[in-house]
Design an enzyme around this catalytic site. Sequence first.
Site, PDB file in Angstrom:
ATOM      1  N   ARG A 218       0.853  -1.172   0.000  1.00  8.07           N
ATOM      2  CA  ARG A 218       0.000   0.000   0.000  1.00  8.07           C
ATOM      3  C   ARG A 218       0.891   1.225   0.000  1.00  8.07           C
ATOM      4  O   ARG A 218       1.807   1.329   0.829  1.00  8.07           O
ATOM      5  CB  ARG A 218      -0.897   0.014   1.251  1.00  8.07           C
TER       6      ARG A 218
ATOM      7  N   TYR B 248      -2.882  11.789   5.889  1.00 15.35           N
ATOM      8  CA  TYR B 248      -3.193  10.453   6.377  1.00 15.35           C
ATOM      9  C   TYR B 248      -2.161   9.447   5.873  1.00 15.35           C
ATOM     10  O   TYR B 248      -1.732   9.503   4.715  1.00 15.35           O
ATOM     11  CB  TYR B 248      -4.594  10.001   5.919  1.00 15.35           C
TER      12      TYR B 248
ATOM     13  N   ASP C 243      -5.030   4.004  -0.243  1.00 18.24           N
ATOM     14  CA  ASP C 243      -6.168   4.297   0.627  1.00 18.24           C
ATOM     15  C   ASP C 243      -6.505   5.779   0.524  1.00 18.24           C
ATOM     16  O   ASP C 243      -5.721   6.631   0.941  1.00 18.24           O
ATOM     17  CB  ASP C 243      -5.795   3.952   2.087  1.00 18.24           C
TER      18      ASP C 243
ATOM     19  N   HIS D 268      -9.028   7.091   1.921  1.00 11.90           N
ATOM     20  CA  HIS D 268      -9.457   7.362   3.312  1.00 11.90           C
ATOM     21  C   HIS D 268     -10.642   8.309   3.379  1.00 11.90           C
ATOM     22  O   HIS D 268     -10.648   9.279   4.152  1.00 11.90           O
ATOM     23  CB  HIS D 268      -8.273   7.904   4.131  1.00 11.90           C
TER      24      HIS D 268
ATOM     25  N   GLU E 281      -8.956   2.368  -2.125  1.00 18.57           N
ATOM     26  CA  GLU E 281      -9.738   2.088  -0.911  1.00 18.57           C
ATOM     27  C   GLU E 281     -10.465   3.318  -0.394  1.00 18.57           C
ATOM     28  O   GLU E 281      -9.921   4.421  -0.408  1.00 18.57           O
ATOM     29  CB  GLU E 281      -8.796   1.562   0.162  1.00 18.57           C
TER      30      GLU E 281
ATOM     31  N   GLU F 161     -13.860  -1.116   6.146  1.00 22.73           N
ATOM     32  CA  GLU F 161     -13.190  -1.283   7.445  1.00 22.73           C
ATOM     33  C   GLU F 161     -13.959  -0.599   8.571  1.00 22.73           C
ATOM     34  O   GLU F 161     -13.855  -1.016   9.723  1.00 22.73           O
ATOM     35  CB  GLU F 161     -11.763  -0.757   7.397  1.00 22.73           C
TER      36      GLU F 161
ATOM     37  N   ARG G  92     -13.862  -4.903   3.198  1.00 20.59           N
ATOM     38  CA  ARG G  92     -12.756  -4.732   4.143  1.00 20.59           C
ATOM     39  C   ARG G  92     -13.123  -5.072   5.594  1.00 20.59           C
ATOM     40  O   ARG G  92     -12.291  -4.930   6.486  1.00 20.59           O
ATOM     41  CB  ARG G  92     -12.283  -3.279   4.102  1.00 20.59           C
TER      42      ARG G  92
ATOM     43  N   GLU H  14      -4.624  -7.259   4.981  1.00 17.50           N
ATOM     44  CA  GLU H  14      -3.738  -6.157   5.348  1.00 17.50           C
ATOM     45  C   GLU H  14      -2.859  -6.572   6.520  1.00 17.50           C
ATOM     46  O   GLU H  14      -3.329  -7.224   7.443  1.00 17.50           O
ATOM     47  CB  GLU H  14      -4.557  -4.921   5.742  1.00 17.50           C
TER      48      GLU H  14
ATOM     49  N   TRP I 143     -11.552  12.627   8.006  1.00 16.42           N
ATOM     50  CA  TRP I 143     -10.150  12.284   8.263  1.00 16.42           C
ATOM     51  C   TRP I 143      -9.813  10.993   7.567  1.00 16.42           C
ATOM     52  O   TRP I 143     -10.606  10.053   7.546  1.00 16.42           O
ATOM     53  CB  TRP I 143      -9.878  12.129   9.758  1.00 16.42           C
TER      54      TRP I 143
HETATM   55  C1  CS2 Z   1      -6.498   2.547   7.466  1.00 13.62           C
HETATM   56  C2  CS2 Z   1      -6.425   2.417   8.954  1.00 13.62           C
HETATM   57  O1  CS2 Z   1      -5.282   0.536   7.379  1.00 13.62           O
HETATM   58  C3  CS2 Z   1      -6.135   1.229   6.810  1.00 13.62           C
HETATM   59  O2  CS2 Z   1      -6.707   0.933   5.754  1.00 13.62           O
HETATM   60  O3  CS2 Z   1      -7.719   3.012   6.999  1.00 13.62           O
HETATM   61  O4  CS2 Z   1      -5.101   2.592   9.296  1.00 13.62           O
HETATM   62  C4  CS2 Z   1      -7.263   3.400   9.739  1.00 13.62           C
HETATM   63  O5  CS2 Z   1      -6.818   4.708   9.467  1.00 13.62           O
HETATM   64  C5  CS2 Z   1      -7.109   3.090  11.215  1.00 13.62           C
HETATM   65  O6  CS2 Z   1      -7.468   1.753  11.417  1.00 13.62           O
HETATM   66  C6  CS2 Z   1      -7.975   4.007  12.051  1.00 13.62           C
HETATM   67  O7  CS2 Z   1      -7.867   3.656  13.399  1.00 13.62           O
HETATM   68 MG    MG Z   2      -8.286   2.125   5.211  1.00 15.60          MG
END
Ligand code: CS2
Ligand code: MG
Length: 402
Positions: A147, A159, A210, A212, A236, A262, A283, A339, A402
Site C-alpha cells: 500500500r 493520512y 487508501d 481514506h 480504498e 473497514e 474490508r 492487510e 479524516w
Molecule cells: C487505514 C487504517 O489501514 C487502513 O486501511 O484506513 O489505518 C485506519 O486509518 C485506522 O485503522 C484508524 O484507526
Molecule cells: Mg483504510
Amino acid sequence: MKIIDAKVIVCSPGRNFVTLKIITDEGLYGVGDATLNGREKAVVSYLEDYVIPMLIGRDPQRIEDIWQYLYRGVYWRRGPIGMTAIAAVDTALWDIKAKAANMPLYQLLGGRSRDKIMVYTHANGLDLGSTLEQVGKAIDQGYKAVRVQSGIPGVAGTYGVSKNNKKYEPADSDLPTEDTWSTEKYLNYAPKLFAEVRKQFGDDIHLLHDVHHRLTPIEAARLGKELEPYHLFWMEDPVPAENQESFKLIRHHTTTPIAVGEVFNSIHDCRELIQNQLIDYIRTTVVHAGGISQLKRIADFASLFHVKTGCHGATDLSPICMAAALHFDYSVANFGIQEHMAHSEKMESVFTRDYRYVDGYFTPGEAIGHGADIDESIAKKYPYKRACLPVNRLEDGTLWNW
Ligand code: CS2
Ligand code: MG
C-alpha cells in the site's frame, strides 16, 4: 461447559489495546480483540457494565445463540461500540471451541482453502523519494503487495504518513490533532506518484492505495480513471460510505477496483455495495464487524456477487484480531488479500501468537484455537493513556473527513 468469569485487559504498549478474556469451568479460556481506536474505554464499559454480567453461567459452546442474544437482545442494534464488544465475545468463544476440539481454528471453519495467505504491507514517505524508498524496502522484504501513501507537495502532513521516522500511528495525542487537506493538490499528485512507482518497480508488484474517505464521487471517478494506467490492486475508501448510491457514479467512470468496509460493523452496512457489485473487496474484519460469525456471513454473501475479502489489518487491531483473521483467511473461499501493518516490537511483546510471515505470505499456525494470547503481567506495565485520532480540515478551515 459454563462461563464462570470474564475480564477486560486494557494496555498501551505504544498504542491502546483492549482484550476480552472469557474463562470456563473446564479450565479453558478464550481471548478476543475489543480495540476501537480512539474510543477504547467506551467498549470497555460496554463489556464490563453490560455484556460480561450476561455471559456468566452461559454455555460458551453456544456461539451463535450468544451472538444473537447480544445482537437482538440489546434493542439498540449495530454501531461500532456494541459490535466491537460482540466481536470480542465471538472471537473468544471460537477460540474456546477450537481449544475444546483440540484443533486450530481454521479447521473448525471448514479447513484450509489455500496453502498461504497473501498480505499487503504499508509503504509511506513524506515525499516522493522517501515513499519510493519504502516501497523498495517492502519489495526487498518479499511482499507481493504494497500500500502506497505519500506526503502531498504543499500539504503539511496527511493520512497514512508518519510525521517522524517512527511507525505511523494516527492516534497520536490525548485529544485530536488537526491535519490539513487539499483535494486539488492530492488529485494532481496521486497519478504522478503511481506513475513513478510503476516506472521504478514495474508491473508485477500489487499496488494499493487508501483514499481514506476524502473525495466526492466525481473526484473519486477522476482519480480512478487517472490511476487506470497503473492498474492498482484497489483504491480504498474513495468516498465516505454512508451514501452507497454514489459508488454507482464512480463505477460508471473507472475500472480501478474498489475496496470499502473497514468502518462497517454489520452485514447490513455491506449489503447495497455488495449486491449492486459497486465494490470488488469488502474490508470488514473480525474486531469491528461482530467477530468471525458475522464475518463468515458477510464473506458468503459477498461471494454471490464476485466480491472478495480484504480484511482490515492496521496496527490498531491487535495481534489477537490478526490471528483470528488469518484463520478466517486460510479457510474462506473468496479470499482476496489481508492487510498487515506490522506491530512494533513493544506491541508484540504483550501478545503471543502462532502466525508466521514468509516471503509476502502468512500462515496462521497450527496451535489450537486461534493461537494468540495476551500476557497479563506484561500488559500491566503499559497502562491505558487516552489517545484520539486526528481530525481533518480543508485549507479554508472546513471540517473534513479524516
Ligand atoms: C487505514 C487504517 O489501514 C487502513 O486501511 O484506513 O489505518 C485506519 O486509518 C485506522 O485503522 C484508524 O484507526
Ligand atoms: Mg483504510
